[in-house]
Design a protein around this motif. Structure first.
Motif, PDB file in Angstrom:
ATOM      1  N   ALA A 104      50.227  50.515  31.103  1.00  0.00           N
ATOM      2  CA  ALA A 104      50.535  50.654  32.528  1.00  0.00           C
ATOM      3  C   ALA A 104      52.027  50.655  32.804  1.00  0.00           C
ATOM      4  O   ALA A 104      52.477  51.127  33.855  1.00  0.00           O
ATOM      5  N   ASN A 146      46.258  46.205  40.163  1.00  0.00           N
ATOM      6  CA  ASN A 146      46.774  46.830  38.956  1.00  0.00           C
ATOM      7  C   ASN A 146      48.289  46.958  39.050  1.00  0.00           C
ATOM      8  O   ASN A 146      48.813  47.525  40.013  1.00  0.00           O
ATOM      9  N   ARG A 194      41.702  42.038  42.808  1.00  0.00           N
ATOM     10  CA  ARG A 194      42.365  42.560  41.621  1.00  0.00           C
ATOM     11  C   ARG A 194      43.436  43.574  42.003  1.00  0.00           C
ATOM     12  O   ARG A 194      43.209  44.446  42.844  1.00  0.00           O
ATOM     13  N   GLU A 219      46.424  43.881  35.015  1.00  0.00           N
ATOM     14  CA  GLU A 219      45.671  43.475  36.203  1.00  0.00           C
ATOM     15  C   GLU A 219      45.976  42.009  36.516  1.00  0.00           C
ATOM     16  O   GLU A 219      45.931  41.157  35.639  1.00  0.00           O
TER      17      GLU A 219
END
Length: 379
Positions: A278, A333, A331, A338
């Motif tokens: 990510a 991201n 949650r 996360e």
């Protein structure tokens, strides 16, 4: 040119000369000068990159973000001044502060003004234990780090004489206190339990005291600056004690001070977000800008992401709604993976990794493989 045309021309010129005002202003505070400036630079770079990237993809509900930075020098009084300035400027959220000693007093100002605060780096338990509805952090608490460090010391260095040092800052005291308490549960007490004053470059007397006492493990809770000097002094007096610390030594600036004396130093920190899929795009942009996004850089980026995600979910920039949404365990991201927050604003299930300084680089290591011969730092 007629007077009327001149007036219109001047008006047009004035309009084009005015700065373009962003629709949504957020604040970010940290130590941008002084001995902790390198840490403040991490926060500044992370926040600015996040704002730029969010604006490049449409902003927040079609509105641009802008960020106002304020230097608190990790000083509580300056932090309150910075917070007051943010309130006057009308910021919708604050990313910061960096140091717990700044975040805690500033949080009271933000609470009264109704502004949500997300710190990417403040780790003192008091921030959320005694904080208001508006406080969250995207960094693990000191008590969790202290427990992890004590567990490793007890497992890998049973019976070894242990010393505890802290620089008297709120975060360092909390870290040392938790480490001490975790040792006590197992019937272990340090042979030296001392504080030192930041700002000095001569810790030879402290190093000699540790050597004379026979300390073989030194738990060091404090800034990378003094930490580097202390480690050098220890090696100079002939001590090969294993140095163990928290996240403040997970920065290249520690090695810049400690030099080769820092070899073998162990630190707790979250897993290196630079390796996460990510974070790949952001890391590449930082490196193109010739900046290493180490330490809490990506946590600062993630703090902006968390606020934007909550603002999107709640339909606006109302701080009360944003804080409630985030504290409800939703949650989010981010570049650090996360994340979820508990009702106090702490991370749910924070994970820790161990890092070790090897040949001028801090490298993630598996604590299960660590044995005293590997940790030996004798020159």
């Amino acid at each position: 040119m007629t007077p009327a045309r001149l007036t219109l021309a001047l008006a047009a010129l004035l309009l084009t000369a005015q700065p373009v005002m962003a629709d949504i202003l957020i604040g970010a505070a940290g130590p941008f000068s002084g001995p902790n400036a390198a840490l403040g630079e991490q926060l500044k770079r992370g926040v600015q990159m996040a704002v730029d990237d969010i604006n490049a993809t449409g902003g927040l509900r079609g509105e641009r973000l802008a960020v106002q930075f304020s230097d608190d020098g990790c000083d509580p009084r300056k932090a309150v001044d910075a917070a007051t300035g943010f309130v006057s400027a009308g910021v919708k959220a604050v990313i910061g502060h960096y140091c717990s000693g700044s975040s805690i007093p500033a949080s009271k100002v933000y609470q009264k003004a109704g502004i949500v605060q997300i710190s990417p780096a403040s780790t003192h338990p008091k921030l959320t234990d005694e904080g208001g509805w508006n406080v969250l952090r995207i960094a693990p608490r000191d008590d969790a780090q202290g427990d992890a460090a004590a567990a490793l010391v007890l497992a890998k260095f049973p019976g070894k004489p242990i010393a505890i040092l802290n620089d008297q800052s709120p975060a360092a005291k909390a870290l040392a206190q938790r480490f001490r308490a975790a040792l006590a549960v197992k019937g272990t007490a340090p042979i030296v339990d001392d504080t030192y004053k930041p700002g000095s470059k001569d810790y030879s007397a402290l190093a000699e005291r540790l050597r004379t006492a026979g300390a073989e493990v030194v738990y060091l809770a404090g800034s990378y600056v003094e930490g580097g000097f202390i480690v050098r002094e220890l090696r100079d007096v002939g001590s090969s004690a294993q140095i163990i610390s928290g996240d403040q030594l997970v920065t290249d600036d520690f090695w810049n001070v400690a030099k080769e004396a820092g070899e073998g130093t162990l630190m707790t920190f979250t897993y290196d977000a630079r390796k996460f899929p990510a974070a790949r795009s952001a890391v590449e942009k930082f490196r193109q800008a010739e900046f290493n996004p180490e330490g809490f850089t990506l946590h600062a980026y993630a703090a902006v992401q968390a606020w934007v995600a909550a603002a999107e979910a709640t339909g606006g920039t109302d701080s009360a709604k944003i804080a409630e949404w985030l504290r409800s365990g939703n949650r989010v991201n981010t570049v650090t993976g996360e994340v979820r927050f508990d009702p106090k604003g702490d991370l749910i299930d924070p994970r820790f990794a161990w890092f070790r300084w090897i040949d001028g680089r801090y490298v993630e290591v598996d604590p299960a493989t660590l044995e005293p011969p590997l940790l030996d730092t004798t020159p």
